[in-house]
Design a protein around this motif. Structure first.
Motif, PDB file in Angstrom:
ATOM      1  N   LEU A   1      91.656  67.464  61.543  1.00  0.00           N
ATOM      2  CA  LEU A   1      93.290  67.375  61.043  1.00  0.00           C
ATOM      3  C   LEU A   1      94.261  67.056  61.512  1.00  0.00           C
ATOM      4  CD1 LEU A   1      93.230  71.644  61.772  1.00  0.00           C
ATOM      5  CD2 LEU A   1      92.386  70.293  59.719  1.00  0.00           C
ATOM      6  N   LYS A   2      94.650  66.730  62.630  1.00  0.00           N
ATOM      7  CA  LYS A   2      95.576  65.718  63.190  1.00  0.00           C
ATOM      8  C   LYS A   2      95.092  63.940  62.078  1.00  0.00           C
ATOM      9  CE  LYS A   2      97.390  67.561  67.532  1.00  0.00           C
ATOM     10  NZ  LYS A   2      97.623  67.699  68.355  1.00  0.00           N
ATOM     11  N   GLU A   3      93.931  63.997  62.209  1.00  0.00           N
ATOM     12  CA  GLU A   3      93.675  62.491  61.918  1.00  0.00           C
ATOM     13  C   GLU A   3      93.706  62.971  60.138  1.00  0.00           C
ATOM     14  OE1 GLU A   3      89.050  61.587  62.386  1.00  0.00           O
ATOM     15  OE2 GLU A   3      89.650  61.647  64.237  1.00  0.00           O
ATOM     16  N   LYS A   4      92.733  63.739  59.525  1.00  0.00           N
ATOM     17  CA  LYS A   4      93.238  63.617  58.606  1.00  0.00           C
ATOM     18  C   LYS A   4      94.782  63.664  57.735  1.00  0.00           C
ATOM     19  CE  LYS A   4      91.657  66.826  55.040  1.00  0.00           C
ATOM     20  NZ  LYS A   4      90.969  67.542  54.043  1.00  0.00           N
ATOM     21  N   GLU A   5      95.100  64.304  58.384  1.00  0.00           N
ATOM     22  CA  GLU A   5      97.320  64.619  58.332  1.00  0.00           C
ATOM     23  C   GLU A   5      97.669  62.862  58.382  1.00  0.00           C
ATOM     24  OE1 GLU A   5      99.365  66.565  60.494  1.00  0.00           O
ATOM     25  OE2 GLU A   5      98.047  68.960  59.544  1.00  0.00           O
TER      26      GLU A   5
ATOM     27  N   ALA B   1      86.193  74.122  72.926  1.00  0.00           N
ATOM     28  CA  ALA B   1      86.146  72.915  72.946  1.00  0.00           C
ATOM     29  C   ALA B   1      86.237  72.841  71.331  1.00  0.00           C
ATOM     30  CB  ALA B   1      84.634  72.658  73.299  1.00  0.00           C
ATOM     31  N   GLN B   2      85.353  73.617  70.786  1.00  0.00           N
ATOM     32  CA  GLN B   2      85.558  73.481  68.972  1.00  0.00           C
ATOM     33  C   GLN B   2      86.925  73.334  68.647  1.00  0.00           C
ATOM     34  OE1 GLN B   2      83.371  76.522  68.327  1.00  0.00           O
ATOM     35  NE2 GLN B   2      81.122  75.408  68.117  1.00  0.00           N
ATOM     36  N   ARG B   3      87.720  74.052  69.222  1.00  0.00           N
ATOM     37  CA  ARG B   3      89.216  74.226  68.707  1.00  0.00           C
ATOM     38  C   ARG B   3      90.085  73.078  68.937  1.00  0.00           C
ATOM     39  NH1 ARG B   3      91.090  79.836  71.184  1.00  0.00           N
ATOM     40  NH2 ARG B   3      89.721  80.861  70.229  1.00  0.00           N
ATOM     41  N   GLN B   4      89.340  72.383  69.961  1.00  0.00           N
ATOM     42  CA  GLN B   4      90.356  70.761  69.831  1.00  0.00           C
ATOM     43  C   GLN B   4      89.728  69.828  69.172  1.00  0.00           C
ATOM     44  OE1 GLN B   4      89.646  70.373  74.617  1.00  0.00           O
ATOM     45  NE2 GLN B   4      91.518  71.654  75.153  1.00  0.00           N
ATOM     46  N   ARG B   5      88.453  70.294  68.859  1.00  0.00           N
ATOM     47  CA  ARG B   5      87.818  69.198  68.037  1.00  0.00           C
ATOM     48  C   ARG B   5      88.742  69.037  66.459  1.00  0.00           C
ATOM     49  NH1 ARG B   5      82.136  68.318  64.964  1.00  0.00           N
ATOM     50  NH2 ARG B   5      82.210  66.349  64.595  1.00  0.00           N
ATOM     51  N   LEU B   6      88.679  70.518  65.968  1.00  0.00           N
ATOM     52  CA  LEU B   6      88.723  71.231  64.879  1.00  0.00           C
ATOM     53  C   LEU B   6      90.470  70.362  65.123  1.00  0.00           C
ATOM     54  CD1 LEU B   6      89.746  71.993  61.740  1.00  0.00           C
ATOM     55  CD2 LEU B   6      89.829  74.537  63.516  1.00  0.00           C
ATOM     56  N   ASN B   7      90.700  70.583  65.670  1.00  0.00           N
ATOM     57  CA  ASN B   7      92.891  70.221  65.981  1.00  0.00           C
ATOM     58  C   ASN B   7      93.075  68.614  65.603  1.00  0.00           C
ATOM     59  OD1 ASN B   7      93.867  72.628  65.829  1.00  0.00           O
ATOM     60  ND2 ASN B   7      93.624  72.442  67.470  1.00  0.00           N
ATOM     61  N   ALA B   8      91.965  68.056  66.210  1.00  0.00           N
ATOM     62  CA  ALA B   8      91.818  66.790  66.478  1.00  0.00           C
ATOM     63  C   ALA B   8      90.970  66.441  65.056  1.00  0.00           C
ATOM     64  CB  ALA B   8      90.683  66.306  67.267  1.00  0.00           C
TER      65      ALA B   8
END
Length: 157
Positions: free
Chosen positions: A153-157, A144-151
């Motif tokens: 990171l995608k927002e930041k890009e 769950a934390q990995r999915q949130r982190l990836n989301a």
């Protein structure tokens, strides 16, 4: 008023000639050597003037010594050698290549080269370290934390 002005110009006129050396040379060659030497030798006090252009006490003494040595029959190189022995290589505008003068040119170049090498060596290392830190953090996270982190990171890009 005219007398004061005339008196003022009279003193100014004679003070302009006060700094000129009145020297009697034995030959025109000796006079040419004197002028060449006073142009070649650097004033130790002024540092960037030759002794012909300097009015420092040491420059006046050096000019007198050059004249004295020329009157004794010394050659130009002998006079330069005398001045170097007395004041060091600084009095010549072209010091010889010694270990000390070589170090003055080589050490700064080596320091700049060392700095450039260090800059290029650090950049890939920092990028690799930051990537490995992200990988390490992702491995220690739950799904769950990995999915949130990836989301994020995608927002930041």
């Amino acid at each position: 008023m005219k007398k004061i002005t005339a008196l003022f110009f009279f003193f100014i006129h004679f003070s302009a000639f006060a700094a000129i050396d009145a020297l009697n040379f034995a030959s025109p060659q000796q006079e040419n050597d004197y002028h060449a030497l006073t142009q070649e030798l650097r004033c130790p006090q002024c540092q960037n003037n030759n002794i012909a252009d300097s009015n420092a006490t040491i420059a006046v003494d050096m000019r007198a010594k050059v004249f004295e040595l020329l009157q004794e029959g010394k050659q130009k190189q002998e006079i330069v050698d005398y001045m170097i022995a007395r004041y060091g290589h600084f009095v010549t505008y072209n010091p010889p290549l010694t270990a000390a003068t070589l170090a003055l040119w080589v050490v700064p170049a080596l320091l700049v080269l060392f700095g450039v090498v260090m800059i290029f060596r650090r950049k890939p290392h920092q990028a690799q370290t930051s990537q490995s830190a992200v990988n390490f953090e992702q491995e220690s996270l739950s799904e769950a934390q990995r999915q949130r982190l990836n989301a994020l990171l995608k927002e930041k890009e």
